[in-house]
Design an enzyme around this catalytic site. Sequence first.
Site, PDB file in Angstrom:
ATOM      1  N   ARG A 109     -76.654 -34.856  55.946  1.00 41.55           N
ATOM      2  CA  ARG A 109     -75.822 -34.424  54.830  1.00 41.55           C
ATOM      3  C   ARG A 109     -76.496 -33.255  54.091  1.00 41.55           C
ATOM      4  O   ARG A 109     -77.721 -33.229  53.966  1.00 41.55           O
ATOM      5  CB  ARG A 109     -75.689 -35.619  53.870  1.00 41.55           C
ATOM      6  CG  ARG A 109     -74.847 -35.383  52.628  1.00 41.55           C
ATOM      7  CD  ARG A 109     -73.393 -35.350  52.949  1.00 41.55           C
ATOM      8  NE  ARG A 109     -72.559 -35.616  51.783  1.00 41.55           N
ATOM      9  CZ  ARG A 109     -71.262 -35.333  51.758  1.00 41.55           C
ATOM     10  NH1 ARG A 109     -70.659 -34.794  52.797  1.00 41.55           N
ATOM     11  NH2 ARG A 109     -70.541 -35.611  50.694  1.00 41.55           N
ATOM     12  N   THR A 381     -62.912 -32.139  57.605  1.00 39.85           N
ATOM     13  CA  THR A 381     -64.002 -32.804  58.290  1.00 39.85           C
ATOM     14  C   THR A 381     -63.555 -33.037  59.724  1.00 39.85           C
ATOM     15  O   THR A 381     -62.389 -32.865  60.036  1.00 39.85           O
ATOM     16  CB  THR A 381     -64.243 -34.140  57.562  1.00 39.85           C
ATOM     17  OG1 THR A 381     -64.587 -33.815  56.239  1.00 39.85           O
ATOM     18  CG2 THR A 381     -65.299 -35.007  58.179  1.00 39.85           C
ATOM     19  N   THR A 399     -68.844 -32.088  58.647  1.00 44.75           N
ATOM     20  CA  THR A 399     -67.897 -31.408  57.765  1.00 44.75           C
ATOM     21  C   THR A 399     -68.462 -30.207  57.038  1.00 44.75           C
ATOM     22  O   THR A 399     -69.676 -30.053  56.896  1.00 44.75           O
ATOM     23  CB  THR A 399     -67.383 -32.417  56.705  1.00 44.75           C
ATOM     24  OG1 THR A 399     -66.295 -31.857  56.006  1.00 44.75           O
ATOM     25  CG2 THR A 399     -68.469 -32.805  55.715  1.00 44.75           C
ATOM     26  N   ASP A 423     -68.269 -32.695  46.220  1.00 47.86           N
ATOM     27  CA  ASP A 423     -68.331 -34.156  46.439  1.00 47.86           C
ATOM     28  C   ASP A 423     -69.209 -34.859  45.405  1.00 47.86           C
ATOM     29  O   ASP A 423     -69.216 -36.085  45.320  1.00 47.86           O
ATOM     30  CB  ASP A 423     -68.876 -34.467  47.849  1.00 47.86           C
ATOM     31  CG  ASP A 423     -67.754 -34.544  48.881  1.00 47.86           C
ATOM     32  OD1 ASP A 423     -66.572 -34.511  48.490  1.00 47.86           O
ATOM     33  OD2 ASP A 423     -68.055 -34.627  50.086  1.00 47.86           O
ATOM     34  N   SER A 452     -70.608 -39.312  50.010  1.00 43.32           N
ATOM     35  CA  SER A 452     -69.617 -38.999  51.046  1.00 43.32           C
ATOM     36  C   SER A 452     -68.735 -40.219  51.311  1.00 43.32           C
ATOM     37  O   SER A 452     -69.097 -41.346  50.975  1.00 43.32           O
ATOM     38  CB  SER A 452     -70.357 -38.613  52.325  1.00 43.32           C
ATOM     39  OG  SER A 452     -69.455 -38.496  53.397  1.00 43.32           O
ATOM     40  N   SER A 453     -67.588 -39.973  51.927  1.00 40.44           N
ATOM     41  CA  SER A 453     -66.736 -41.080  52.397  1.00 40.44           C
ATOM     42  C   SER A 453     -66.774 -41.180  53.918  1.00 40.44           C
ATOM     43  O   SER A 453     -66.053 -41.995  54.509  1.00 40.44           O
ATOM     44  CB  SER A 453     -65.280 -40.838  51.977  1.00 40.44           C
ATOM     45  OG  SER A 453     -65.179 -40.757  50.593  1.00 40.44           O
ATOM     46  N   GLY A 473     -60.685 -36.779  56.599  1.00 32.65           N
ATOM     47  CA  GLY A 473     -59.610 -37.145  55.676  1.00 32.65           C
ATOM     48  C   GLY A 473     -60.061 -37.398  54.250  1.00 32.65           C
ATOM     49  O   GLY A 473     -59.344 -38.049  53.477  1.00 32.65           O
ATOM     50  N   GLY A 474     -61.257 -36.920  53.880  1.00 31.01           N
ATOM     51  CA  GLY A 474     -61.716 -37.089  52.497  1.00 31.01           C
ATOM     52  C   GLY A 474     -61.723 -38.553  52.107  1.00 31.01           C
ATOM     53  O   GLY A 474     -62.233 -39.403  52.847  1.00 31.01           O
TER      54      GLY A 474
HETATM   55  O1  DON Z   1     -68.073 -36.280  52.728  1.00 32.26           O
HETATM   56  C1  DON Z   1     -66.916 -36.466  52.373  1.00 32.26           C
HETATM   57  O2  DON Z   1     -66.476 -37.547  52.056  1.00 32.26           O
HETATM   58  C2  DON Z   1     -65.964 -35.282  52.345  1.00 32.26           C
HETATM   59  N1  DON Z   1     -66.702 -34.063  52.208  1.00 32.26           N
HETATM   60  C3  DON Z   1     -65.135 -35.311  53.579  1.00 32.26           C
HETATM   61  C4  DON Z   1     -64.129 -34.205  53.645  1.00 32.26           C
HETATM   62  C5  DON Z   1     -63.056 -34.426  54.631  1.00 32.26           C
HETATM   63  O3  DON Z   1     -62.967 -35.421  55.280  1.00 32.26           O
HETATM   64  C6  DON Z   1     -62.031 -33.372  54.711  1.00 32.26           C
HETATM   65  N2  DON Z   1     -61.143 -33.583  55.818  1.00 32.26           N
HETATM   66  N3  DON Z   1     -60.013 -33.721  55.891  1.00 32.26           N
END
Ligand code: DON
Length: 569
Positions: A109, A381, A399, A423, A452-453, A473-474
Amino acid sequence: MFKNIHIYHAIFTIILVYFLTSCKSHVRSITDYSSQKSIQADHAMVASAHPIATKIGLDILKKGGNAVDAAIAVQFALAVCYPNAGNIGGGGFMVLRQSNGDCATLDFREKAPAKAHRDMFLDEEGNAIIEKSQYGRLAAGTPGTVDGMVQAFEKYSKLKNWGILIQPSIDLAAGGYAITQREADNLNEEQNNFIKYNRFDTPFHKNSWKKGDIISHPDLAKTLQRIKKRGRSGFYEGETAKCIVREMNAGGGIISLEDLKNYRAVWRAPLITTYKGNKIIGMPPPSSGGLCLSQLLKMIEPYNLSQMGFQSAEYVHLIVEAERRVYADRAKHMGDADFYPVPVKMLIDSTYISSRMVDFDKSKASISKNITHGSAQSEETTHFCIVDSEGNAASVTTTLNGSYGAFTVVKGAGFLLNNEMDDFSIKPGTPNMYGLIGSEANKIEPNKRMLSSMTPTIIEKDGKLLMVVGTPGGSTIITSVLQTIVNVLEFDMTIADAVHAPRFHHQWVPDHIFVEKSAIYQSAREQLKSMGHSIKERGNIGRVEGILIKNGKLQGAADIRGDDDVRGF
Ligand code: DON
């Protein structure tokens, strides 16, 4: 004399033409490819967001590389052909399971630069300046991907040949590739951002992109060449590092040569939990993914989901109420455990889990305002899954954060900066780009990793590999992974059906069940509304890749929501 010069000239021209044509054929553009959405195979498999990256990974497996070798090759390939999220300027997480059952996780990360501070995205009145945390140079954390790949290589590579893993991506960057309709649409949609957040014409600039146009990345090819030659120093020192710092100095950025030199990915103990006899191997903090997934699975474990039925009102209600509670815990308790005492044990303790669900009413929605976090007793991501012919597995989510990250390309080095600083909780209670809120646990501090998720996951049953899964997918990553697992374990779906099935999502705040258009039948929606739930339709939720091992065969699925592709042999 002149005659001789003509002869020399002719010979020189012939040699030059031969050289150029042979070089050209070496770096020919890749134009002929298509996506495959599901497959069964006997030995090995790769599922990723792009057919070219999947093929590059599969070629490495065919050359005798293991899952980690293939993962490294796919990571670099995605940095070229899937610039929305594939990266060398970002970070991610890798979960590994070896065929002997040993597990490991790698945290690559990004970190906040040393000059970062808690209020760096607030104006004088204390208001959050979203533009700065989401776009341009200041939004970038110190990238972790290259050190992550180097460390994975040093510890696990079977081929022991770093160059062979990167060369296909160098050729791809130099020769270019034909873009898909989806990528043309994305690039056209984001032209203004590329213009606004760059000081030169990047490879992404063009008036109007269309399907089949060739995009190539000559500067990125040179950067990858330096990484091939010098390993981590090819990125964190020398020419590439100088390009990054020059880019920062062009206005607003704070990543320094020291930040780059000091960056190290970290091996962390996997977060392991069980669900109805299955062993779930996940990512610990600074991802909330493994922890939230464990909490969710523990909360729903006492119930008979298959009897409730796929996306019945009863089932959706249970999942949503568990999600509401877990995301409240996430906002309060989760952050980088190197900086904040994340109560990991407490959050997955069975007494604690039962106490969180004690006010769960089977017939009525809770109200998020009334649900707070439990307390301690004392938002492109991309994901890829690989299984090699020895049964080793890698689950990697990586990501830049938003699609194309900060939109800023490092001049001379040819890669996109991440916008991962968003984030962090830039101000308590202020939602980030995925609507997630946070607090003290996830405030900005120098050298800290942002929460992060990402939820790269591997599942084992009776000591054997069962499933490899993950998604972008955030904030919806955790709930998409959960639903894919439940689809397989509870509703007995094939991996393809489980991945392609419509999805829904709840994250405590805002207090809505977000649903894909085809998710949850109308009758169940009506029932949920009468229980007090608010339902909002939205676009796609997640882009899941999954591999399931069934009856000794590998079954793979790549999400129909994108250009994703799965292949095996
Ligand atoms: O680490 C995380 O949770 C976010 N930066 C992830 C971002 C993400 O999945 C965007 N994609 N659709």
